[in-house]
Every structure is written in structure tokens, then in C-alpha cells.
Design a protein around this motif. Sequence first.
Motif, PDB file in Angstrom:
ATOM      1  N   GLU A 235       1.025  -1.565  -3.176  1.00  0.00           N
ATOM      2  CA  GLU A 235       0.379  -2.405  -4.182  1.00  0.00           C
ATOM      3  C   GLU A 235      -0.916  -3.002  -3.636  1.00  0.00           C
ATOM      4  N   ILE A 236      -0.944  -3.364  -2.357  1.00  0.00           N
ATOM      5  CA  ILE A 236      -2.183  -3.866  -1.752  1.00  0.00           C
ATOM      6  C   ILE A 236      -3.272  -2.806  -1.839  1.00  0.00           C
ATOM      7  N   GLN A 237      -2.923  -1.570  -1.485  1.00  0.00           N
ATOM      8  CA  GLN A 237      -3.920  -0.492  -1.534  1.00  0.00           C
ATOM      9  C   GLN A 237      -4.322  -0.157  -2.969  1.00  0.00           C
ATOM     10  N   ARG A 238      -3.404  -0.286  -3.901  1.00  0.00           N
ATOM     11  CA  ARG A 238      -3.760  -0.047  -5.313  1.00  0.00           C
ATOM     12  C   ARG A 238      -4.740  -1.095  -5.804  1.00  0.00           C
ATOM     13  N   ARG A 239      -4.488  -2.362  -5.424  1.00  0.00           N
ATOM     14  CA  ARG A 239      -5.351  -3.452  -5.876  1.00  0.00           C
ATOM     15  C   ARG A 239      -6.705  -3.443  -5.161  1.00  0.00           C
ATOM     16  N   TYR A 240      -6.722  -3.039  -3.900  1.00  0.00           N
ATOM     17  CA  TYR A 240      -7.967  -3.057  -3.131  1.00  0.00           C
ATOM     18  C   TYR A 240      -8.011  -1.802  -2.253  1.00  0.00           C
ATOM     19  N   PRO A 241      -8.464  -0.672  -2.819  1.00  0.00           N
ATOM     20  CA  PRO A 241      -8.384   0.620  -2.117  1.00  0.00           C
ATOM     21  C   PRO A 241      -9.172   0.678  -0.811  1.00  0.00           C
ATOM     22  N   GLN A 242     -10.180  -0.198  -0.654  1.00  0.00           N
ATOM     23  CA  GLN A 242     -10.994  -0.140   0.561  1.00  0.00           C
ATOM     24  C   GLN A 242     -10.358  -0.894   1.740  1.00  0.00           C
ATOM     25  N   ALA A 243      -9.278  -1.597   1.502  1.00  0.00           N
ATOM     26  CA  ALA A 243      -8.661  -2.402   2.565  1.00  0.00           C
ATOM     27  C   ALA A 243      -8.198  -1.515   3.716  1.00  0.00           C
ATOM     28  N   VAL A 244      -8.445  -1.994   4.920  1.00  0.00           N
ATOM     29  CA  VAL A 244      -7.926  -1.350   6.128  1.00  0.00           C
ATOM     30  C   VAL A 244      -6.870  -2.284   6.715  1.00  0.00           C
ATOM     31  N   THR A 245      -5.647  -1.806   6.819  1.00  0.00           N
ATOM     32  CA  THR A 245      -4.553  -2.614   7.363  1.00  0.00           C
ATOM     33  C   THR A 245      -4.273  -2.181   8.794  1.00  0.00           C
ATOM     34  N   VAL A 246      -4.353  -3.132   9.704  1.00  0.00           N
ATOM     35  CA  VAL A 246      -4.126  -2.857  11.121  1.00  0.00           C
ATOM     36  C   VAL A 246      -2.863  -3.593  11.544  1.00  0.00           C
ATOM     37  N   ILE A 247      -1.879  -2.829  12.021  1.00  0.00           N
ATOM     38  CA  ILE A 247      -0.575  -3.381  12.386  1.00  0.00           C
ATOM     39  C   ILE A 247      -0.375  -3.228  13.891  1.00  0.00           C
ATOM     40  N   VAL A 248      -0.181  -4.358  14.562  1.00  0.00           N
ATOM     41  CA  VAL A 248      -0.014  -4.394  16.017  1.00  0.00           C
ATOM     42  C   VAL A 248       1.447  -4.689  16.337  1.00  0.00           C
ATOM     43  N   GLY A 249       2.042  -3.909  17.215  1.00  0.00           N
ATOM     44  CA  GLY A 249       3.410  -4.163  17.642  1.00  0.00           C
ATOM     45  C   GLY A 249       4.087  -2.899  18.116  1.00  0.00           C
ATOM     46  N   GLY A 250       5.106  -3.071  18.936  1.00  0.00           N
ATOM     47  CA  GLY A 250       5.835  -1.940  19.479  1.00  0.00           C
ATOM     48  C   GLY A 250       6.967  -1.488  18.581  1.00  0.00           C
ATOM     49  N   ASP A 251       7.642  -0.447  19.002  1.00  0.00           N
ATOM     50  CA  ASP A 251       8.747   0.129  18.238  1.00  0.00           C
ATOM     51  C   ASP A 251      10.111  -0.268  18.778  1.00  0.00           C
ATOM     52  N   GLY A 252      10.147  -1.235  19.684  1.00  0.00           N
ATOM     53  CA  GLY A 252      11.423  -1.699  20.210  1.00  0.00           C
ATOM     54  C   GLY A 252      12.059  -2.742  19.317  1.00  0.00           C
ATOM     55  N   VAL A 253      13.052  -3.431  19.864  1.00  0.00           N
ATOM     56  CA  VAL A 253      13.752  -4.479  19.118  1.00  0.00           C
ATOM     57  C   VAL A 253      13.719  -5.759  19.950  1.00  0.00           C
ATOM     58  N   SER A 254      13.041  -6.772  19.437  1.00  0.00           N
ATOM     59  CA  SER A 254      13.058  -8.085  20.077  1.00  0.00           C
ATOM     60  C   SER A 254      14.189  -8.928  19.516  1.00  0.00           C
ATOM     61  N   TYR A 255      14.385  -8.835  18.200  1.00  0.00           N
ATOM     62  CA  TYR A 255      15.391  -9.642  17.508  1.00  0.00           C
ATOM     63  C   TYR A 255      16.102  -8.775  16.475  1.00  0.00           C
ATOM     64  N   GLY A 256      17.359  -9.081  16.244  1.00  0.00           N
ATOM     65  CA  GLY A 256      18.100  -8.302  15.264  1.00  0.00           C
ATOM     66  C   GLY A 256      18.554  -6.969  15.828  1.00  0.00           C
ATOM     67  N   ARG A 257      18.581  -5.973  14.955  1.00  0.00           N
ATOM     68  CA  ARG A 257      19.138  -4.666  15.342  1.00  0.00           C
ATOM     69  C   ARG A 257      18.186  -3.540  14.996  1.00  0.00           C
ATOM     70  N   ALA A 258      18.346  -2.419  15.687  1.00  0.00           N
ATOM     71  CA  ALA A 258      17.594  -1.219  15.362  1.00  0.00           C
ATOM     72  C   ALA A 258      18.148  -0.616  14.069  1.00  0.00           C
ATOM     73  N   PRO A 259      17.339   0.150  13.327  1.00  0.00           N
ATOM     74  CA  PRO A 259      17.846   0.783  12.106  1.00  0.00           C
ATOM     75  C   PRO A 259      18.877   1.854  12.437  1.00  0.00           C
ATOM     76  N   LYS A 260      19.764   2.112  11.481  1.00  0.00           N
ATOM     77  CA  LYS A 260      20.837   3.081  11.719  1.00  0.00           C
ATOM     78  C   LYS A 260      20.383   4.518  11.535  1.00  0.00           C
ATOM     79  N   ASN A 261      19.433   4.745  10.630  1.00  0.00           N
ATOM     80  CA  ASN A 261      19.110   6.116  10.248  1.00  0.00           C
ATOM     81  C   ASN A 261      17.695   6.538  10.638  1.00  0.00           C
ATOM     82  N   ALA A 262      17.130   5.877  11.635  1.00  0.00           N
ATOM     83  CA  ALA A 262      15.796   6.249  12.103  1.00  0.00           C
ATOM     84  C   ALA A 262      15.634   5.785  13.536  1.00  0.00           C
ATOM     85  N   ALA A 263      14.636   6.343  14.223  1.00  0.00           N
ATOM     86  CA  ALA A 263      14.405   5.982  15.618  1.00  0.00           C
ATOM     87  C   ALA A 263      13.937   4.541  15.752  1.00  0.00           C
ATOM     88  N   ASN A 264      13.207   4.045  14.743  1.00  0.00           N
ATOM     89  CA  ASN A 264      12.694   2.675  14.766  1.00  0.00           C
ATOM     90  C   ASN A 264      12.332   2.268  13.337  1.00  0.00           C
TER      91      ASN A 264
END
Length: 400
Positions: A235-264
Motif C-alpha cells: 500500500e505504501i508503494q501504491r500510494r507513493y511509487p517513488q518511495a525507496v524503503t531501506v530495511i536494516v537488520g539481520g536474519d537472526g532472532v533477538s526476541y521471540g521465535r524463528a518462523p516455522k515454515n521459512a529460514a527467517n
Amino acid sequence: MNVVVLHRNFPGQFRHIVRHLAQGGHRVVGVGNTQAPGLAGIALVRYDSTKLAISGHRHLQTPASGVAHGEVVAHILARLRQQGFTPDVVLAHPGWGEALYVKDVFPDVRLVSLFEFYYHAQGVDVGFEPGSEADFEQRALLRCRNMLHLTSLELCDAGVSPTHWQRSLHPAAYRHKIEVAHEGVDTGLMAPDPEARHTLPDGRVLRPGDPVVTFVARNLEPYRGFHKLMRALPEIQRRYPQAVTVIVGGDGVSYGRAPKNAANWRELLLAEVGPRLDLSRLVFTGQIPHRDYRTLLQVSAAHVYLTYPFVLSWSMLEAMSCGCLVLGSATPPVQEVLRHGENGLLFDFFDTEALAALVENALTRPGDFAALRQQARQDISANYDIAKGIARYMALLEGA
């Protein structure tokens, strides 16, 4: 003063106060495990947590681990005593049990402990997401996990919590021992810079004024609302197609649990919403050097921060210090710092449509939010600067 600082990942949250103590002529000895990063110029005694003997009932894994950590640290403290080093004060993160036997080695030492979070089976992080209510097994584990916290609360001379909300989670009988003092952020370093430039892995260069949406977490997981951001992105991209979203973070688990059906969680969410995204406008950086993290915040047009009712992240305060427009989930302790329409914008953690609308407004009408950015910077400088955090910690250490 002679000061011992106990933290499994030394220096951890104590980086600023340790540097201040050392620069002020105090003698500081750190204790941490073999993976602790350490701090230049500070003596660090390490132990190997992988070799600790831990056994017992499954509900008692946390207390048993605490006993093992406490025992190995007690031996380290005893050796320091034999070498002629007697601390005036011990500053500890007691979450792993390292401070459990401090008073048995040095009965008269002042013990100051950091209390970040006291676990609850309902009303806080556990059961926050619909359908994730705690069953008996989880309740039993949490109750036993708190055994270590209760012992630490009983043993310490003084405690500290980073926010009023985090302090409020602890039993009323012990709250009188706990002061509220955030360790502080470096507002001199984490400051707005209109000349900042951030280079993406593919070579694209981002500048202040570009339609950049940022999200930062140590690891990308539900506790920090990563799934909600990902589900809002189409929806963000639909509303503003030029937006660039930059997501910083690793694929480990700091809190909670890892997903059951995927690597991360990243792979799981990309499989769910990826077909509806322009992936050229979505960048996953992994974990990045601090200087790159800082320039990313300095070019951000909208910084999204979500969290369960849990420990507040430094990243939100550092984003505000950099003058970001922070769009934060209306969850404690975010609401303790972020005031809607004054120094940022709040939205319901579960309302992805509201998040998308806020991002659209931030990107479409950036000038409307300049005052919020300025107030965010002012509030962090006034209330969460390193100098204020150090002063509060020094008062606790000195028993003032």
C-alpha cells in the motif's frame, strides 16, 4: 573508585559510563564472555559460557543457567580479590545471573543492577498478537525465569531501568530500589546533517529530501514489527511509487521465535507480499556499520519504528536525535517518548493502512512535519543525552 562491570556482552549498555569512569581516573575491570566485544583501554576478564554445566527441569533452564554464570563470575571475582583488587562498586546486568554471588565474594560492596524487563504471561509482550496467548508451559517458563530477577532485585543495593514503563513491570515491593535512568545516546554524533549522503549496496546515493522510508532493528522479527511494515509496503508503494524503503537488520532472532515454515522472517514475508512489491524500491542491507546507519537516518524522510510492549530500542532515540520524522507504534514504552503531533506520529501497531497513510503524508508534505523533527531532536538532547545518562549513573554508583 575501583569498579567492576559485569555484562555478558561487555560493555553492552554500559559503554558510555565505562568510558566516563576510565577517563575520570577510576579503575575499571570488565567481566564478560568470550564473545563480548570489549572496549579499548578497559581491562576485560573473559569466561566461556559455552562450557558452563547446565542441567535440571526444563522450566528451570534460565535459573540454572544463572547459577552457572554466577558461579564462574564468583571465581573471577575471588581471583581479583586474591590479586589485591577490591571494588568499591559493582555495576551489573543481572539478566544472565552474573551478579548472583557478588555479595558472597565481596559482602560490603555496593551492587547496582540494570533491570530491563520483568516477564509477564499477559498484558505485555506475551499474548500481544491475537492468538498468541500463553499456555501453561509458557507461563511456567516465564514464572521460573523471573526467579532470577527476583533474586537480583533482593541482592542489589540499587537498581536502574531505562524507562518508567519498564520500571513499572517489576514487583511493587521492589520498585523503591529502582531509579529510572536511560544510558543515553550520543546526540553530538547522532545529529541532523543536510549534506549527508548514503550509498546503497547497488551504488544508488540517497540524499536528504529524497523519498526514503527507513526501518532499523537488530534482527528482522515480529517483536519489532517487521511483519507489519512488510504488510504495509504494498500500500505504501501504491500510494507513493517513488518511495525507496531501506530495511536494516539481520536474519537472526533477538526476541521471540524463528518462523516455522521459512529460514527467517524476511524470507517468509517476502514470499507473502513480494509478488505485490516493486523490489527495485526495497533494499535489505543486513546489519551495517554504525557510520552507514547514521547517514541512513540523516537522509530518512520517514523512519518507521514498531515494537511489542517490550524494551525500547536505542534506534528510535537515535533516529529522533538525527531529526527523523519517526512514525511509531502506539505501544509502551514508545508512548513515553513519542508524542503524537508534537515530536513524531503514532499509529496502532496492527493498522497497516494507518501506517501507509502516515508514510504517504510524510513523503508528500515533508514541510508540514519540520517542526516535529526539530522537537524530536530537542527532546532527545534535553532528556536522553549521554551527559544526562552519565550523571544519573554516577549518582547511583556513588550512592548519592
